[in-house]
Design a protein around this motif. Structure first.
Motif, mmCIF file in Angstrom:
data_model
loop_
_atom_site.group_PDB
_atom_site.id
_atom_site.type_symbol
_atom_site.label_atom_id
_atom_site.label_comp_id
_atom_site.label_asym_id
_atom_site.label_seq_id
_atom_site.Cartn_x
_atom_site.Cartn_y
_atom_site.Cartn_z
ATOM 1 N N MET A 123 0.818 -1.081 -0.011
ATOM 2 C CA MET A 123 0.055 0.003 -0.128
ATOM 3 C C MET A 123 0.957 1.238 -0.083
ATOM 4 O O MET A 123 1.209 1.509 1.125
ATOM 5 C CB MET A 123 -0.959 -0.071 1.159
ATOM 6 N N PRO A 124 1.186 1.824 -1.131
ATOM 7 C CA PRO A 124 1.909 3.070 -1.207
ATOM 8 C C PRO A 124 1.107 4.292 -0.539
ATOM 9 O O PRO A 124 0.565 5.122 -1.518
ATOM 10 C CB PRO A 124 2.438 3.123 -2.643
ATOM 11 N N GLY A 125 1.321 4.498 0.575
ATOM 12 C CA GLY A 125 0.627 5.723 1.215
ATOM 13 C C GLY A 125 -0.968 5.406 1.674
ATOM 14 O O GLY A 125 -1.225 4.354 1.870
ATOM 15 N N ASN A 126 -1.596 6.247 2.000
ATOM 16 C CA ASN A 126 -2.829 6.020 2.666
ATOM 17 C C ASN A 126 -3.994 6.583 1.602
ATOM 18 O O ASN A 126 -4.953 6.865 2.404
ATOM 19 C CB ASN A 126 -3.071 6.858 4.013
ATOM 20 N N ASN A 127 -3.857 6.493 0.333
ATOM 21 C CA ASN A 127 -4.620 6.835 -0.494
ATOM 22 C C ASN A 127 -5.778 5.690 -0.954
ATOM 23 O O ASN A 127 -6.565 5.924 -1.790
ATOM 24 C CB ASN A 127 -4.109 7.388 -1.711
ATOM 25 N N GLY A 128 -5.891 4.540 -0.456
ATOM 26 C CA GLY A 128 -6.445 3.527 -0.414
ATOM 27 C C GLY A 128 -6.102 2.494 -1.525
ATOM 28 O O GLY A 128 -6.603 1.515 -1.935
ATOM 29 N N PHE A 129 -5.259 2.844 -2.699
ATOM 30 C CA PHE A 129 -4.608 1.998 -3.584
ATOM 31 C C PHE A 129 -3.718 0.914 -3.165
ATOM 32 O O PHE A 129 -3.108 1.422 -2.154
ATOM 33 C CB PHE A 129 -4.145 2.559 -4.777
ATOM 34 N N PHE A 130 -3.721 -0.376 -3.543
ATOM 35 C CA PHE A 130 -2.832 -1.286 -3.175
ATOM 36 C C PHE A 130 -2.640 -2.335 -4.324
ATOM 37 O O PHE A 130 -3.472 -2.480 -5.370
ATOM 38 C CB PHE A 130 -3.531 -2.189 -1.905
ATOM 39 N N LEU A 131 -1.348 -2.891 -4.418
ATOM 40 C CA LEU A 131 -1.062 -4.029 -5.188
ATOM 41 C C LEU A 131 -0.830 -5.385 -4.483
ATOM 42 O O LEU A 131 -0.782 -5.024 -3.249
ATOM 43 C CB LEU A 131 0.491 -3.528 -5.601
ATOM 44 N N GLU A 132 -1.379 -6.363 -5.141
ATOM 45 C CA GLU A 132 -1.188 -7.633 -4.315
ATOM 46 C C GLU A 132 -0.672 -8.774 -5.236
ATOM 47 O O GLU A 132 -0.881 -8.811 -6.515
ATOM 48 C CB GLU A 132 -2.544 -8.187 -3.729
ATOM 49 N N ALA A 133 -0.053 -9.635 -4.727
ATOM 50 C CA ALA A 133 0.472 -10.976 -5.200
ATOM 51 C C ALA A 133 0.631 -11.934 -4.398
ATOM 52 O O ALA A 133 0.824 -11.600 -3.188
ATOM 53 C CB ALA A 133 1.713 -10.784 -5.996
ATOM 54 N N GLY A 134 0.123 -13.391 -4.930
ATOM 55 C CA GLY A 134 0.293 -14.447 -3.905
ATOM 56 C C GLY A 134 -0.051 -15.744 -4.628
ATOM 57 O O GLY A 134 0.164 -15.934 -5.738
ATOM 58 N N GLY A 135 -0.245 -16.894 -4.042
ATOM 59 C CA GLY A 135 -0.487 -18.093 -4.262
ATOM 60 C C GLY A 135 -1.726 -18.638 -3.836
ATOM 61 O O GLY A 135 -2.489 -18.258 -2.872
ATOM 62 N N GLN A 136 -2.345 -19.780 -4.264
ATOM 63 C CA GLN A 136 -3.636 -20.309 -4.092
ATOM 64 C C GLN A 136 -3.509 -21.716 -4.168
ATOM 65 O O GLN A 136 -3.099 -22.350 -5.193
ATOM 66 C CB GLN A 136 -4.816 -19.598 -4.733
ATOM 67 N N ALA A 137 -4.012 -22.260 -3.188
ATOM 68 C CA ALA A 137 -4.337 -23.754 -3.261
ATOM 69 C C ALA A 137 -5.593 -24.371 -3.397
ATOM 70 O O ALA A 137 -6.253 -23.512 -2.745
ATOM 71 C CB ALA A 137 -3.652 -24.616 -1.789
ATOM 72 N N ASN A 138 -5.927 -24.926 -4.203
ATOM 73 C CA ASN A 138 -7.430 -25.145 -4.545
ATOM 74 C C ASN A 138 -7.759 -26.741 -4.463
ATOM 75 O O ASN A 138 -6.898 -27.438 -4.802
ATOM 76 C CB ASN A 138 -7.884 -24.904 -6.080
ATOM 77 N N PHE A 139 -8.736 -27.125 -3.623
ATOM 78 C CA PHE A 139 -9.352 -28.512 -3.524
ATOM 79 C C PHE A 139 -10.556 -28.534 -4.369
ATOM 80 O O PHE A 139 -11.508 -27.988 -4.055
ATOM 81 C CB PHE A 139 -9.308 -28.695 -1.830
ATOM 82 N N LEU A 140 -10.727 -29.655 -5.187
ATOM 83 C CA LEU A 140 -11.766 -29.831 -6.135
ATOM 84 C C LEU A 140 -12.894 -30.270 -5.453
ATOM 85 O O LEU A 140 -12.940 -31.106 -4.451
ATOM 86 C CB LEU A 140 -11.432 -30.807 -7.145
ATOM 87 N N LEU A 141 -13.937 -29.531 -5.479
ATOM 88 C CA LEU A 141 -15.430 -29.945 -4.943
ATOM 89 C C LEU A 141 -16.201 -30.637 -5.910
ATOM 90 O O LEU A 141 -16.620 -31.739 -5.728
ATOM 91 C CB LEU A 141 -16.113 -28.621 -4.457
ATOM 92 N N THR A 142 -16.424 -30.170 -7.000
ATOM 93 C CA THR A 142 -17.255 -30.713 -8.095
ATOM 94 C C THR A 142 -16.790 -30.303 -9.269
ATOM 95 O O THR A 142 -16.138 -29.413 -9.560
ATOM 96 C CB THR A 142 -18.596 -30.075 -7.959
ATOM 97 N N ALA A 143 -17.137 -31.199 -10.396
ATOM 98 C CA ALA A 143 -16.661 -31.063 -11.711
ATOM 99 C C ALA A 143 -17.961 -31.522 -12.513
ATOM 100 O O ALA A 143 -18.540 -32.720 -12.472
ATOM 101 C CB ALA A 143 -15.468 -31.833 -12.124
ATOM 102 N N ARG A 144 -18.433 -30.848 -13.418
ATOM 103 C CA ARG A 144 -19.510 -31.167 -14.344
ATOM 104 C C ARG A 144 -19.407 -30.604 -15.792
ATOM 105 O O ARG A 144 -18.666 -29.441 -15.988
ATOM 106 C CB ARG A 144 -20.938 -30.517 -13.862
ATOM 107 N N GLU A 145 -19.951 -31.622 -16.804
ATOM 108 C CA GLU A 145 -19.748 -31.181 -18.108
ATOM 109 C C GLU A 145 -21.282 -31.105 -18.742
ATOM 110 O O GLU A 145 -21.922 -32.033 -18.567
ATOM 111 C CB GLU A 145 -18.817 -31.977 -19.073
ATOM 112 N N GLU A 146 -21.358 -29.931 -19.324
ATOM 113 C CA GLU A 146 -22.709 -29.769 -20.027
ATOM 114 C C GLU A 146 -22.580 -29.827 -21.618
ATOM 115 O O GLU A 146 -21.842 -29.278 -22.148
ATOM 116 C CB GLU A 146 -23.287 -28.315 -19.981
ATOM 117 N N ASN A 147 -23.377 -30.762 -22.192
ATOM 118 C CA ASN A 147 -23.110 -31.225 -23.571
ATOM 119 C C ASN A 147 -24.369 -30.404 -24.330
ATOM 120 O O ASN A 147 -25.607 -30.335 -23.937
ATOM 121 C CB ASN A 147 -23.451 -32.453 -23.682
#
Length: 225
Positions: A123-147
């Motif tokens: 957060m460069p200053g107190n003007n509200g703007f910010f930059l972000e970067a990171g990682g994410q781990a995902n655990f599959l809940l459902t998978a569906r295919e529509e034909n």
């Protein structure tokens, strides 16, 4: 289209609040956040739209792939790290996938995950703007295919890996009342297909990887105090 319209309306409301923040002081400087990010741990909620599309490799014949819209939403805790940085772990439901077409047959693949993102924010200053970067781990809940031909939705969770990881980066803005928006890009690092080449260096099989543009709203509880 309804999902996008609702998000557009919400973003317009957020932009209106931001505009008021910038104009209420006349010629005075932009007002700082009432509770600065660097001084308080805050819990919050986030939600928005994923514009998702698979990246493919070693698939023959290669289908025509276009983006699909899905949603994401969840909660987080924003933890300050000094004056200009914060770490933000969270948990969220998120949807990925794509629209695919082979010849006259079109289909839509939906993948729904329980995601655990961790972001580093600057957060460069107190003007509200910010930059972000990171990682994410995902655990599959459902998978569906529509034909499109049979107009049926079929569960195909066994065709996909149960775990996926990726990285993301983007920008955001937080108003003095704790309401803000974010725009990010998610880059999947792992092959989501079961037994594909991306998770086994000795296997040069077909690969699908998640990609998505993510646009959403955030709300920090306690920011307006």
């Amino acid at each position: 289209m309804k999902k996008i319209s609702l998000l557009t309306l919400a973003c317009a409301a957020a932009v209106s609040v931001m505009a008021q923040d910038g104009t209420q002081g006349g010629d005075r400087d932009h007002k700082p956040l009432r509770t600065e990010m660097s001084r308080a741990v805050r819990f919050g909620l986030t939600g928005g739209v994923n514009i998702a599309k698979f990246a493919t490799e070693n698939i023959s014949p290669s289908p025509s792939i276009t983006a699909k819209t899905s949603m994401y939403g969840g909660g987080f805790v924003n933890i300050p790290l000094g004056k200009a940085f914060a770490i933000q772990p969270g948990i969220q439901w998120t949807g990925f996938g794509s629209k695919l077409r082979e010849g006259n047959v079109s289909s839509e693949q939906d993948l729904h995950y329980l995601g655990v993102p961790i972001a580093l924010q600057f957060m460069p200053g107190n003007n509200g703007f910010f930059l972000e970067a990171g990682g994410q781990a995902n655990f599959l809940l459902t998978a569906r295919e529509e034909n499109s031909i049979t107009n049926t939705r079929t569960g195909n969770k066994d065709a996909f890996d149960k775990f996926e990881v990726g990285a993301f980066g983007g920008v955001g803005y937080l108003t003095r009342i704790g309401l803000g928006f974010t725009a990010k890009y998610y880059y999947g690092l792992a092959n989501v297909l079961e037994d594909g080449g991306g998770n086994n260096s000795s296997n040069d099989g077909p690969e699908l990887k998640n990609r998505a543009y993510q646009f959403g709203l955030v709300y920090h509880f306690g920011a307006a105090k």
